[in-house]
Scaffold this active site. Sequence first.
Site, PDB file in Angstrom:
ATOM      1  N   TRP A  10      36.918  41.261  45.680  1.00 32.38           N
ATOM      2  CA  TRP A  10      38.290  41.119  45.971  1.00 32.38           C
ATOM      3  C   TRP A  10      39.250  42.041  45.313  1.00 32.38           C
ATOM      4  O   TRP A  10      38.798  42.417  44.260  1.00 32.38           O
ATOM      5  CB  TRP A  10      38.677  39.603  45.319  1.00 32.38           C
ATOM      6  CG  TRP A  10      39.994  39.095  45.769  1.00 32.38           C
ATOM      7  CD1 TRP A  10      41.267  39.079  45.155  1.00 32.38           C
ATOM      8  CD2 TRP A  10      40.233  38.455  47.101  1.00 32.38           C
ATOM      9  NE1 TRP A  10      42.285  38.510  45.891  1.00 32.38           N
ATOM     10  CE2 TRP A  10      41.648  38.060  46.923  1.00 32.38           C
ATOM     11  CE3 TRP A  10      39.576  38.317  48.019  1.00 32.38           C
ATOM     12  CZ2 TRP A  10      42.382  37.388  47.989  1.00 32.38           C
ATOM     13  CZ3 TRP A  10      40.085  37.354  49.103  1.00 32.38           C
ATOM     14  CH2 TRP A  10      41.506  37.040  49.122  1.00 32.38           C
ATOM     15  N   CYS A  63      39.681  42.162  39.493  1.00 27.70           N
ATOM     16  CA  CYS A  63      40.974  42.378  39.476  1.00 27.70           C
ATOM     17  C   CYS A  63      41.833  41.071  39.909  1.00 27.70           C
ATOM     18  O   CYS A  63      41.616  40.696  40.936  1.00 27.70           O
ATOM     19  CB  CYS A  63      41.470  43.639  40.386  1.00 27.70           C
ATOM     20  SG  CYS A  63      43.151  43.930  40.282  1.00 27.70           S
ATOM     21  N   HIS A  71      47.192  29.401  39.696  1.00 24.10           N
ATOM     22  CA  HIS A  71      45.930  29.751  39.950  1.00 24.10           C
ATOM     23  C   HIS A  71      45.715  31.100  39.176  1.00 24.10           C
ATOM     24  O   HIS A  71      44.543  31.071  38.508  1.00 24.10           O
ATOM     25  CB  HIS A  71      45.727  30.190  41.443  1.00 24.10           C
ATOM     26  CG  HIS A  71      44.391  30.285  41.816  1.00 24.10           C
ATOM     27  ND1 HIS A  71      43.465  29.489  41.853  1.00 24.10           N
ATOM     28  CD2 HIS A  71      43.724  31.353  42.315  1.00 24.10           C
ATOM     29  CE1 HIS A  71      42.254  29.980  42.200  1.00 24.10           C
ATOM     30  NE2 HIS A  71      42.405  31.399  42.636  1.00 24.10           N
ATOM     31  N   ARG A 110      45.515  51.187  35.605  1.00 20.49           N
ATOM     32  CA  ARG A 110      44.361  50.759  34.626  1.00 20.49           C
ATOM     33  C   ARG A 110      42.942  50.969  35.509  1.00 20.49           C
ATOM     34  O   ARG A 110      42.093  50.877  34.586  1.00 20.49           O
ATOM     35  CB  ARG A 110      44.416  49.393  34.316  1.00 20.49           C
ATOM     36  CG  ARG A 110      45.759  49.142  33.321  1.00 20.49           C
ATOM     37  CD  ARG A 110      46.114  47.788  33.290  1.00 20.49           C
ATOM     38  NE  ARG A 110      47.273  47.659  32.084  1.00 20.49           N
ATOM     39  CZ  ARG A 110      48.622  48.199  32.555  1.00 20.49           C
ATOM     40  NH1 ARG A 110      48.751  48.402  33.532  1.00 20.49           N
ATOM     41  NH2 ARG A 110      49.445  47.682  31.566  1.00 20.49           N
TER      42      ARG A 110
END
EC number: 2.5.1.78
Length: 142
Positions: A10, A63, A71, A110
């Site tokens: 994902w 990630c 959520h 990042r």
Amino acid sequence: MTVAVISASWNADITDQLHEHSIAAAKEAGAQVSEWRVAGALELPVAVAAACKRFDAVVANGCVIQGETEHFRVVCDAVTYGLTRAGMDSGTPVGNGVLTVDTHEQAVDRAGGIDAKEDKGRDAAVAAIHTALVLRQIERGV
């Protein structure tokens, strides 16, 4: 040194970079690397727990980007707890390369790409390998 790198699919534009940078860092350290992909961050802990039984160190990458619902917090808490538990239960170091960010731009910054401030995939691999080496020293009483 054997290292497993397990990454979520994902947000693949981010997790692909984390995955590849973890592998590169482990190989640069002289480790033998095995790699797998899982669907998302929530699937990481169970796969990492299995890898902890067979490898000297494990790296988990993913990630999770803040959305409009709760959520985000549920996923972040569950993944962090699961990865920590896998490492503690097995005694195998787990490098946590799961980004938990507010925006896609923060994730890009990042993930270690061009002009990125950080390279969390590399950092997670280095941390796991370093800890595995420290554990070896502790076991030898050095």
